[in-house]
Design a protein around this motif. Structure first.
Motif, PDB file in Angstrom:
ATOM      1  N   GLY A   1      11.673 -18.609   3.452  1.00 41.71           N
ATOM      2  CA  GLY A   1      10.474 -17.840   3.155  1.00 41.71           C
ATOM      3  C   GLY A   1       9.210 -18.550   3.596  1.00 41.71           C
ATOM      4  O   GLY A   1       8.273 -17.933   4.105  1.00 41.71           O
TER       5      GLY A   1
ATOM      6  N   SER B   1       9.122 -18.329   7.431  1.00 42.09           N
ATOM      7  CA  SER B   1       8.781 -16.966   7.835  1.00 42.09           C
ATOM      8  C   SER B   1       7.305 -16.689   7.602  1.00 42.09           C
ATOM      9  O   SER B   1       6.644 -16.051   8.418  1.00 42.09           O
ATOM     10  CB  SER B   1       9.616 -15.945   7.064  1.00 42.09           C
TER      11      SER B   1
ATOM     12  N   ARG C   1      13.563 -14.399   3.379  1.00 42.49           N
ATOM     13  CA  ARG C   1      12.787 -14.733   2.176  1.00 42.49           C
ATOM     14  C   ARG C   1      13.520 -15.785   1.365  1.00 42.49           C
ATOM     15  O   ARG C   1      14.710 -15.978   1.507  1.00 42.49           O
ATOM     16  CB  ARG C   1      12.609 -13.495   1.305  1.00 42.49           C
TER      17      ARG C   1
END
Length: 153
Positions: A105, A108, A100
């Protein structure tokens, strides 16, 4: 020409502004490596403690149940996968943990849904790496394999 000539001041002020902007743009966000080391220090529950049958009192390989893989530590943060298994077949996959913050982030957020779909489609840890999210993909595969091992598949 005098020392305090207005054109000289304007040129120096412009050069200083451009230099400051270049320096600010060249800074890298400190949140990625720092969050990975901070997240790595947090204690994790064992995968066996998180395993929870949802199908009632059926045998281990029948019914629907959820199995959580081991935490895979990557350079940018932890990755952990939870599978939903029904009658020995993978019917759902979700990342319980993923890197994150900052660019990690964002990557992801784009990679995890693809990895989840690929895990369900393949039913194994033999899934492709998502371009631009190599570390997350590798961690996902490791945790996925751990969950599959626990599920008996």
């Amino acid at each position: 020409m005098r020392k305090s000539h207005p054109v000289r001041r304007a040129v120096l002020a412009g050069a200083a502004t451009v230099s400051g902007i270049v320096l600010l743009l060249s800074l890298k966000p400190a949140s990625d490596p720092a969050s990975a080391s901070a997240a790595g220090a947090a204690p994790q529950q064992s995968a066996a403690a998180q395993e929870s049958p949802q199908g009632g009192s059926g045998a281990q390989r029948t019914g629907t149940r959820s199995v959580t893989g081991d935490v895979a530590r990557t350079q940018y943060g932890n990755v952990q996968v939870r599978l939903t298994v029904s009658d020995g077949k993978v019917v759902g996959a979700a990342a319980v943990q993923a890197p994150r913050g900052g660019v990690s982030g964002q990557k992801s957020g784009l990679a995890v849904p693809r990895l989840n779909r690929a895990a369900v489609a393949a039913g194994s840890a033999d899934i492709d790496t998502v371009s631009g999210a190599t570390y997350t993909s590798d961690g996902y595969r490791k945790s996925l394999q751990s969950a599959l091992d626990q599920a008996g598949g």
